[in-house]
Design an enzyme around this catalytic site. Sequence first.
Site, PDB file in Angstrom:
ATOM      1  N   TYR A 156      30.989  75.186  50.700  1.00  0.00           N
ATOM      2  CA  TYR A 156      32.354  74.645  50.624  1.00  0.00           C
ATOM      3  C   TYR A 156      32.566  73.592  51.726  1.00  0.00           C
ATOM      4  CZ  TYR A 156      37.176  74.533  49.016  1.00  0.00           C
ATOM      5  OH  TYR A 156      38.390  74.125  48.494  1.00  0.00           O
ATOM      6  N   LYS A 163      40.824  71.964  53.492  1.00  0.00           N
ATOM      7  CA  LYS A 163      41.821  72.973  53.081  1.00  0.00           C
ATOM      8  C   LYS A 163      42.505  73.611  54.292  1.00  0.00           C
ATOM      9  CE  LYS A 163      41.502  72.904  48.486  1.00  0.00           C
ATOM     10  NZ  LYS A 163      42.556  72.268  47.665  1.00  0.00           N
TER      11      LYS A 163
HETATM   12  C1  IMJ Z   1      33.448  73.990  45.765  1.00  0.00           C
HETATM   13  C2  IMJ Z   1      32.299  73.799  46.551  1.00  0.00           C
HETATM   14  C3  IMJ Z   1      31.555  74.873  47.022  1.00  0.00           C
HETATM   15  C4  IMJ Z   1      31.913  76.160  46.735  1.00  0.00           C
HETATM   16  C5  IMJ Z   1      33.045  76.359  45.949  1.00  0.00           C
HETATM   17  C6  IMJ Z   1      33.819  75.281  45.456  1.00  0.00           C
HETATM   18  N1  IMJ Z   1      33.641  77.514  45.497  1.00  0.00           N
HETATM   19  C7  IMJ Z   1      34.746  77.199  44.749  1.00  0.00           C
HETATM   20  C8  IMJ Z   1      34.878  75.807  44.688  1.00  0.00           C
HETATM   21  C9  IMJ Z   1      33.127  78.842  45.778  1.00  0.00           C
HETATM   22  C10 IMJ Z   1      35.643  78.193  44.133  1.00  0.00           C
HETATM   23  C11 IMJ Z   1      35.949  75.035  43.948  1.00  0.00           C
HETATM   24  N2  IMJ Z   1      37.050  74.661  44.862  1.00  0.00           N
HETATM   25  C12 IMJ Z   1      37.884  75.733  45.370  1.00  0.00           C
HETATM   26  C13 IMJ Z   1      37.304  73.346  45.228  1.00  0.00           C
HETATM   27  O1  IMJ Z   1      38.209  73.141  46.017  1.00  0.00           O
HETATM   28  C14 IMJ Z   1      36.491  72.237  44.715  1.00  0.00           C
HETATM   29  C15 IMJ Z   1      36.620  70.992  45.218  1.00  0.00           C
HETATM   30  C16 IMJ Z   1      35.761  69.872  44.880  1.00  0.00           C
HETATM   31  C17 IMJ Z   1      34.764  69.913  43.930  1.00  0.00           C
HETATM   32  C18 IMJ Z   1      34.000  68.785  43.688  1.00  0.00           C
HETATM   33  C19 IMJ Z   1      32.855  68.773  42.708  1.00  0.00           C
HETATM   34  C20 IMJ Z   1      32.505  67.398  42.218  1.00  0.00           C
HETATM   35  C21 IMJ Z   1      32.652  66.328  43.268  1.00  0.00           C
HETATM   36  N3  IMJ Z   1      33.539  66.470  44.273  1.00  0.00           N
HETATM   37  C22 IMJ Z   1      34.267  67.617  44.449  1.00  0.00           C
HETATM   38  N4  IMJ Z   1      35.247  67.609  45.374  1.00  0.00           N
HETATM   39  C23 IMJ Z   1      35.991  68.710  45.582  1.00  0.00           C
HETATM   40  O2  IMJ Z   1      31.984  65.282  43.158  1.00  0.00           O
END
Ligand code: IMJ
Length: 256
Positions: A156, A163
């Site tokens: 993450y 966040k």
């Molecule tokens: C995202 C990354 C790593 C672990 C993650 C996540 N887990 C969860 C998420 C366990 C639940 C999803 N999440 C909570 C997010 O906030 C995702 C944000 C995000 C995802 C992407 C993927 C594609 C990209 N950029 C991104 N930027 C933010 O190119």
Amino acid sequence: MSKLLEGKFALILGIANKWSLAYSIAQAFSREGATLGLTYLGERQKDAIEELSTDLNVSAILPCDVTRDDDLEALTQSLMGLGRPLDAVVHSLAFANREDLTRPFLQTSRSGFLLAQDVSAYSLVAVARAVAPAMTEGGSLSTLTYLGATRVVPNYNVMGVAKASLEAAVRYLASELGERQIRVNAISAGPVKTVSARAIKDFSTILDTIQARAPLRRNTDPAEVADAAVFLASHLGRGVTGNCLFVDAGMQIMGF
Ligand code: IMJ
């Protein structure tokens, strides 16, 4: 039963496709009688959002790239021109470079760090400033966050730091906007299979682990997140501000 958002006008930012949490929230807000304004980023999302809005109670579809001050100023003008007060806003946006969600956090570049902060955290401040003038009768601003803000979740990384910043921004904004009767809260959703999440390595393993260990022994349904957003936007949420509400099947309480 009377509808919880009858007569309210709500702006929802962050619908990209039918899997978006923002779309579940828009469906729940419509069900509860709200009129919606939706924003989109770029032409590709415009088509998607126009299609999705056909079975929702949508009165305005507006362009908004939250990294552009011009777009935010135009958003204020559009909202002020609608001739009705804005009651609720949902901010459901985040972005980081994909490589920053796979490489070690230690390798995060300055530009990748700042991009995640800009789109995922500063945007709440910018949106709050843009919408507040239209919230003349008070209202509710809700954003979406994730456990990775306060705990280390593999991969993450830079999003966790963004966040954390977002959650702190919720408190500072709640403190300042309270006197205008504008409440600001976050919903911390458990993992949901959105397009943003599908890109993540080992996501199925994460979902399996939650199913096995979360107090409710299951994963989070987007409709549950949406109903929490309804609560916060409604009269029922009137005493809640500066808070982070976990809608995660209880996973957040577990130590192991
Ligand atoms: C995202 C990354 C790593 C672990 C993650 C996540 N887990 C969860 C998420 C366990 C639940 C999803 N999440 C909570 C997010 O906030 C995702 C944000 C995000 C995802 C992407 C993927 C594609 C990209 N950029 C991104 N930027 C933010 O190119």
